[in-house]
Design an enzyme around this catalytic site. Structure first.
Site, short mmCIF file in Angstrom:
data_model
loop_
_atom_site.label_atom_id
_atom_site.label_comp_id
_atom_site.label_asym_id
_atom_site.label_seq_id
_atom_site.Cartn_x
_atom_site.Cartn_y
_atom_site.Cartn_z
NE ARG A 189 4.57 29.38 -11.14
CZ ARG A 189 5.49 29.76 -10.27
NH1 ARG A 189 5.26 30.81 -9.50
NH2 ARG A 189 6.64 29.12 -10.16
CE LYS A 214 11.22 34.32 -7.83
NZ LYS A 214 10.07 33.38 -7.78
N PRO A 254 9.14 36.45 -1.76
CG PRO A 254 10.55 36.95 0.01
CD PRO A 254 9.65 35.88 -0.51
CD GLU A 255 7.39 37.99 -7.52
OE1 GLU A 255 7.61 38.42 -8.67
OE2 GLU A 255 6.23 37.81 -7.09
#
Length: 269
Positions: free
Chosen positions: A259, A58, A2-3
């Site tokens: 990433r 976050k 989640p951002e």
């Protein structure tokens, strides 16, 4: 993971549902998810009222009537559900809060945590996080000043929580796409105009994603029509091999600093 938009969606909805409610009981199934002994954690929580819920980067911050705080970071795989044992997901719950008529379930906290803090330790925990990109006082001048003299690639800078708060893999890619910039571009290569496009894209993408409920697929409660609404609006993230909506090139997936990264080779320069 989640951002900012996902956690902001959680914050707004949880505050509406839980603010003013008293925690009647606390169940802890995974002690590694908390930072104090279970008996102390339950003693501090049981009987406390949730005054309000804030977000920082976050994290969610639960303000308790006792003067203490709960700091939540869901990390990878973490999510929440508000409901009853009858409609709750059939998943292992690491922590459960019981209120008068509903329960709050913390699910998937294998990497995430829910830590108890006082004011001082909370401030220390959050001290090195960068500015919030959607705050009114964080304007284009602030953004230009923040990037001044900084080196490194766009992707790694956008996801660096010490530089800017709340952006991760998904929205860093969406922001670069919106700004027509490749995620591996060096900051020192960007013109003033490109930085202005980047700032505009950041505000636009994060605002739109928040209004649509972020990309988390799991509903927060039974009948939730908001959470996860942005999932069908991503333009590059998780769209490897699909056509770019602007130039019809094929979206490419690569890795930048370990990433996963998605971009369009046709219109991102």
């Amino acid at each position: 993971m989640p951002e900012l938009p996902e956690m902001e969606t959680y914050k707004q909805q949880l505050h509406t549902i839980l603010a003013g409610k008293r925690i009647i009981d606390t169940d802890i199934q995974r002690e590694k998810s908390i930072n104090v002994a279970s008996d102390l954690f339950m003693k501090e929580l049981n009987g406390a009222v949730i005054i309000k819920i804030d977000r920082r980067a976050k994290h969610l911050i639960f303000h308790l009537s006792t003067g203490k705080y709960l700091l939540l970071h869901l990390m990878l795989g973490g999510w929440m559900y508000v409901g009853t044992d009858q409609d709750a997901p059939k998943r292992t719950k690491q922590i459960t809060f019981t209120f008068d008529n509903v329960k709050l379930y913390f699910i998937g906290l294998r990497l995430g945590y829910l830590h108890l803090h006082n004011k001082q330790t909370l401030e220390e925990e959050l001290a090195d996080i960068g500015p919030e990109p959607l705050e009114n006082n964080f304007n284009i001048d602030s953004f230009q000043e923040l990037l001044e003299g900084r080196r490194g690639m766009l992707k790694t800078t956008l996801v660096n929580q010490h530089v800017i708060a709340g952006i991760g893999n998904c929205y860093s890619d969406e922001i670069c796409y919106e700004a027509y910039l490749l995620p591996d571009r060096g900051l020192d290569e960007l013109s003033k105009e490109e930085k202005e496009k980047l700032y505009s894209a950041m505000v636009s993408v994060l605002t739109n994603a928040t209004q649509l409920g972020g990309y988390m697929e799991n509903p927060l409660y039974k009948g939730d029509q908001l959470t996860g609404g942005y999932n069908d609006h991503c333009l590059v993230y998780d769209r490897e091999g699909m056509e770019c909506n602007r130039c019809h090139s094929k979206i490419i997936k690569t890795e930048i600093s370990s990433r996963k990264t998605f971009f369009c080779p046709g219109c991102q320069k």
